[in-house]
Design a protein around this motif. Structure first.
Motif, PDB file in Angstrom:
ATOM      1  N   LEU A 170       0.825  -1.213   0.000  1.00  0.00           N
ATOM      2  CA  LEU A 170       0.000   0.000   0.000  1.00  0.00           C
ATOM      3  C   LEU A 170       0.855   1.257   0.000  1.00  0.00           C
ATOM      4  O   LEU A 170       0.557   2.241   0.670  1.00  0.00           O
ATOM      5  N   GLY A 171       1.932   1.204  -0.795  1.00  0.00           N
ATOM      6  CA  GLY A 171       2.849   2.348  -0.893  1.00  0.00           C
ATOM      7  C   GLY A 171       2.546   3.202  -2.120  1.00  0.00           C
ATOM      8  O   GLY A 171       1.470   3.107  -2.717  1.00  0.00           O
ATOM      9  N   GLU A 172       3.555   4.019  -2.501  1.00  0.00           N
ATOM     10  CA  GLU A 172       3.399   4.979  -3.603  1.00  0.00           C
ATOM     11  C   GLU A 172       3.072   4.284  -4.929  1.00  0.00           C
ATOM     12  O   GLU A 172       2.249   4.767  -5.708  1.00  0.00           O
ATOM     13  N   SER A 173       3.675   3.099  -5.185  1.00  0.00           N
ATOM     14  CA  SER A 173       3.420   2.410  -6.466  1.00  0.00           C
ATOM     15  C   SER A 173       1.956   1.998  -6.582  1.00  0.00           C
ATOM     16  O   SER A 173       1.349   2.081  -7.660  1.00  0.00           O
ATOM     17  N   VAL A 174       1.382   1.557  -5.463  1.00  0.00           N
ATOM     18  CA  VAL A 174      -0.039   1.176  -5.484  1.00  0.00           C
ATOM     19  C   VAL A 174      -0.894   2.413  -5.743  1.00  0.00           C
ATOM     20  O   VAL A 174      -1.791   2.398  -6.587  1.00  0.00           O
ATOM     21  N   ARG A 175      -0.587   3.511  -5.036  1.00  0.00           N
ATOM     22  CA  ARG A 175      -1.386   4.744  -5.218  1.00  0.00           C
ATOM     23  C   ARG A 175      -1.314   5.203  -6.680  1.00  0.00           C
ATOM     24  O   ARG A 175      -2.331   5.521  -7.297  1.00  0.00           O
ATOM     25  N   ARG A 176      -0.110   5.174  -7.236  1.00  0.00           N
ATOM     26  CA  ARG A 176       0.053   5.663  -8.617  1.00  0.00           C
ATOM     27  C   ARG A 176      -0.708   4.763  -9.591  1.00  0.00           C
ATOM     28  O   ARG A 176      -1.446   5.237 -10.459  1.00  0.00           O
ATOM     29  N   PHE A 177      -0.570   3.433  -9.425  1.00  0.00           N
ATOM     30  CA  PHE A 177      -1.258   2.527 -10.359  1.00  0.00           C
ATOM     31  C   PHE A 177      -2.772   2.635 -10.210  1.00  0.00           C
ATOM     32  O   PHE A 177      -3.514   2.641 -11.198  1.00  0.00           O
ATOM     33  N   GLU A 178      -3.263   2.766  -8.962  1.00  0.00           N
ATOM     34  CA  GLU A 178      -4.713   2.921  -8.756  1.00  0.00           C
ATOM     35  C   GLU A 178      -5.222   4.156  -9.509  1.00  0.00           C
ATOM     36  O   GLU A 178      -6.240   4.101 -10.207  1.00  0.00           O
TER      37      GLU A 178
END
Ligand SMILES: Cc1ncc(COP(=O)(O)O)c(C=O)c1O
Length: 372
Positions: free
Chosen positions: A34-42
């Protein structure tokens, strides 16, 4: 020459260098869940699916389960779903104590709205529309029924990532749309992954809470959720691959068109073409009365195929407790006896597809009988 049904190395090789740098950056960041990569992909996935919200989860079935949980379904309530397909979506329904009610499908392997309408009862709370093999369901008719009876319309768009109806991406039409990013999907991870999209603010907030054990932004566990989180590594990989989704889908559609041009439509029942991204061919499924002979014939000529799906869901052992009998779903039962999936993935060479067509034509000479 062997024609693979799917070659995940070939599909993922072009991303190898970028994936390795993404992994380096991830290790550097120390953010793995649930880090930055998840936020960006979401964010990017919500934009591509033209939905207000996208919530990353661990896999497809969890996505269905969490959507039902967040929509407040209770034990004993009913969810109408197609009787033809992979068990994943339907298996999520009893996880919440609800009952799957199987609806018959049409010749396109999709849930039949008239069968759905006939199954609505006072216990029905939702319809689960599965865009099987990549073809969009008749959402207009299903929306009509769901608004008439006040039911939730949930989509499983696992096979149809990037498909559209009248310019609207499937998955963003119902109250919630679920995607699995299993490696063989049109947008596949290098491992497991899933996503739920919705335009409903409140539902999105509940889904974010339930996928993370029921914890709110202050870390208090305010409800009974599960740990079903999309990992940052998979999110980084999927974000890289999202950019080529449309191009890959165009490849799949071109392969499907080529099969339709080259193969004898009298002998092999093939999926009918659909305009405007109405079908994005996660699988290209034909039908023939002598399916098993055909499969063996192709195997002897090193052409790999799959059977999606050998049994309708009402005959799957895990659903025996529902008490359905053979004969109750004549269309789905017949389709299961005739279906055969041909190689369709992007990256297949024309030489390989020619090989499939050649072997099929040889078979047609020996077994001209058409699928009913
Ligand atoms: C329609 C559908 N939904 C969900 C899933 C399962 O998702 P996962 O692979 O994430 O378990 C599948 C898998 O084949 C599927 O076909």
């Amino acid at each position: 020459m062997t024609v693979p049904f799917i070659d995940l190395t070939r599909i993922n090789q072009p991303y190898a260098a970028d994936v390795k740098s993404a992994l380096d950056a991830l290790i550097e960041s120390g953010e793995f869940v649930l880090g930055e990569s998840v936020r960006r992909f979401e964010e990017n996935f919500a934009k591509r699916m033209r939905a207000a919200h996208a919530i990353g989860v661990a896999n497809g079935p969890d996505g269905v389960y969490l959507a039902l949980l967040a929509l407040g379904l209770q034990p004993g309530e009913e969810v109408i779903c197609p009787v033809f397909g992979y068990p994943a979506a339907a298996v999520a329904i009893p996880r919440i104590g609800a009952t799957p009610i199987f609806a018959e499908v049409d010749e396109n392997f999709l849930i039949d709205p008239e069968s759905v309408r006939a199954l609505v009862s006072e216990r029905t709370r939702a319809i689960l529309a599965v865009h099987t093999f990549g073809r969009a369901c008749n959402m207009t008719a299903l929306e009509q029924i769901s608004s008439e009876f006040g039911l939730h319309l949930i989509e499983d768009a696992t096979h149809a990532c990037g498909a559209e109806i009248g310019g609207t991406p499937v998955g963003s039409i119902g109250i919630a749309g679920i995607y699995s990013f299993y490696p063989s999907r049109n947008l596949g991870a290098i491992g497991d992954g899933g996503m739920i999209v919705t335009n409903n603010e409140e539902l999105a907030a509940r889904l974010r809470l339930y996928r993370d054990l029921g914890r709110d932004a202050d870390g208090r566990t305010v409800d009974l959720g599960v740990s079903s989180r999309l990992e940052d590594f998979q999110a980084a990989v999927l974000d890289l691959k999202l950019a080529s989704l449309d191009e890959d889908n165009a490849d799949r559609i071109a392969n499907a068109d080529f099969y339709r041009e080259q193969l004898n439509g009298e002998t092999f029942a093939m999926p009918a073409p659909v305009d405007d991204l109405g079908h994005v061919y996660n699988m290209f499924v034909i039908r023939h009365a002598q399916r098993d002979q055909l499969r063996n014939f192709l195997k002897e000529r090193l052409v790999e195929t799959r059977v999606h799906y050998p049994r309708p869901l009402h005959l799957e052992p895990c659903f025996q407790y529902l008490g359905y009998q053979e004969g109750q779903f004549p269309t789905a039962e017949r389709l299961c006896k005739e279906v055969l999936s041909l190689p369709i993935n992007p990256g297949l060479s024309r030489r390989e597809i020619d090989e499939v067509v050649h072997a099929m034509s040889l078979f047609a000479q020996s077994f001209p009988a058409a699928a009913k």
